[in-house]
Design an enzyme around this catalytic site. Sequence first.
Site, PDB file in Angstrom:
ATOM      1  N   GLN A 132      29.657   3.119  24.401  1.00 56.52           N
ATOM      2  CA  GLN A 132      28.659   2.206  23.842  1.00 56.52           C
ATOM      3  C   GLN A 132      27.262   2.612  24.295  1.00 56.52           C
ATOM      4  O   GLN A 132      26.954   2.573  25.484  1.00 56.52           O
ATOM      5  CB  GLN A 132      28.966   0.776  24.285  1.00 56.52           C
ATOM      6  N   TYR A 134      23.969   1.375  24.316  1.00 50.85           N
ATOM      7  CA  TYR A 134      23.021   0.261  24.206  1.00 50.85           C
ATOM      8  C   TYR A 134      21.921   0.377  25.272  1.00 50.85           C
ATOM      9  O   TYR A 134      20.764   0.626  24.968  1.00 50.85           O
ATOM     10  CB  TYR A 134      23.751  -1.072  24.376  1.00 50.85           C
ATOM     11  N   SER A 135      22.283   0.166  26.529  1.00 49.74           N
ATOM     12  CA  SER A 135      21.289   0.038  27.600  1.00 49.74           C
ATOM     13  C   SER A 135      20.492   1.319  27.807  1.00 49.74           C
ATOM     14  O   SER A 135      21.004   2.433  27.629  1.00 49.74           O
ATOM     15  CB  SER A 135      21.976  -0.339  28.916  1.00 49.74           C
ATOM     16  N   GLU A 251      32.768  -8.866  21.871  1.00 53.57           N
ATOM     17  CA  GLU A 251      32.912  -8.459  23.262  1.00 53.57           C
ATOM     18  C   GLU A 251      33.234  -9.641  24.150  1.00 53.57           C
ATOM     19  O   GLU A 251      33.980  -9.533  25.121  1.00 53.57           O
ATOM     20  CB  GLU A 251      31.627  -7.779  23.747  1.00 53.57           C
ATOM     21  N   GLU A 383      19.867 -13.500  34.767  1.00 55.04           N
ATOM     22  CA  GLU A 383      18.546 -14.018  34.428  1.00 55.04           C
ATOM     23  C   GLU A 383      18.317 -14.002  32.913  1.00 55.04           C
ATOM     24  O   GLU A 383      17.797 -14.966  32.329  1.00 55.04           O
ATOM     25  CB  GLU A 383      17.465 -13.189  35.133  1.00 55.04           C
TER      26      GLU A 383
END
Length: 404
Positions: A132, A134-135, A251, A383
């Site tokens: 994946q 993404y980040s 997910e 957060e």
Amino acid sequence: MEFGFSAADEEFRAEARAWLAEHLTGAFAASVGRGGPGSEHEDGTQRRAWERELGRGGWIGIGWDCDAYGNRRATLTQQVVWAEEYARAGAPGRYGHIGENLLAPTLIAHGTQEQRDEFLPPIARGEALWCQGYSEPGAGSDLAGLRTAAVRDGDTYRISGQKVWTSLAHDADWCFVLARTREGSQGHHGLSFLLVPMDQPGRIEVRPIRQLTGTSEFNEVFFDGAHARVAHVVGGEGNGWRVAMGLLGFERGVSTLVQQIGFAEELAGVLREAVAGGAADDPVLRDRLVRQWAQLRVMRWNALRTLGGSGAGGAADTGAPSVAKLLWGRWHQRLGELAMGVRGASATVGPADWSEASPYELDALQRLFLFTRADTIYGGSDEIQRNIIAERVLGLPREARGPR
């Protein structure tokens, strides 16, 4: 709310249990109990072969909303039955779960028929492994800040940028990548969801990230003009944010409930350690153990409630995925701490004497503790999850954000 298993479910359970007992033998028996938290890197070759064995049995993709790709179809309760039996048998940690549980439902919901026909059969056979993308270093929990760019060149895109914390990228055949396909776009606008082959020497570089556990199942991935076909854009160009948010629903949907079955097995291991070592006689530790059990039951009921209301784990804008992440992240972290608490001072001692060949040995509970330190960060930090709940569910004012 609780599951009630029907006679058909129990027949399914008997079939699953018998299949696992028959096939977790020989070379596969050596992988029993391997590949858990902090040890996802273990037995890669053998676990990849196990994925193909699962595929031959039709056990991959039982939760897909179709049974046209070599997979068997199962009800929600039967999916839970399979997860329970899989955990009970101590079967190897799944190597293909990203393709099966994240990408495949996304293609079924948002992909074209051509994309489904091309990519779902190899996943169902256990032949194609996915990661994946993404980040990024500057866009982890806040995906809207990502900078990886994909520039169209005829019938392909050329992708440049960096992804980070990419699980099992070193073994993956494909990566689904969220990238900017509109120059100058900001936030969640101008993003596309692309399917990218990983075998591109000179265009894709994978660098392992060594962690507290001494392992490196996470990676940095660098794209330097990597190619992706225009036909492999899922949901259409510029609709990447919608597709990506839909994937997050999968997910944290049924897979959340399956995850909790694994948590229950880990908690049972900590309980056995507490009883064997006498820590269960300590009233404070005993209270913590009971609280941990009770909180896991609450998470299970919340997951059942969410699934019963949406069928797909809750849309991202309902806040349900964020609530689930907050619950399990903190719970699992406390379990790691509890695993060390029941050990006492011996928790600081490794399972083997130091040697030059094995300078950093950990046992299962020590790996669990170290691995869970990241639970409140990866998959969306606590957060950020609280901000999502505050802004999208409670309607509170948005957090002030500086220029990107």
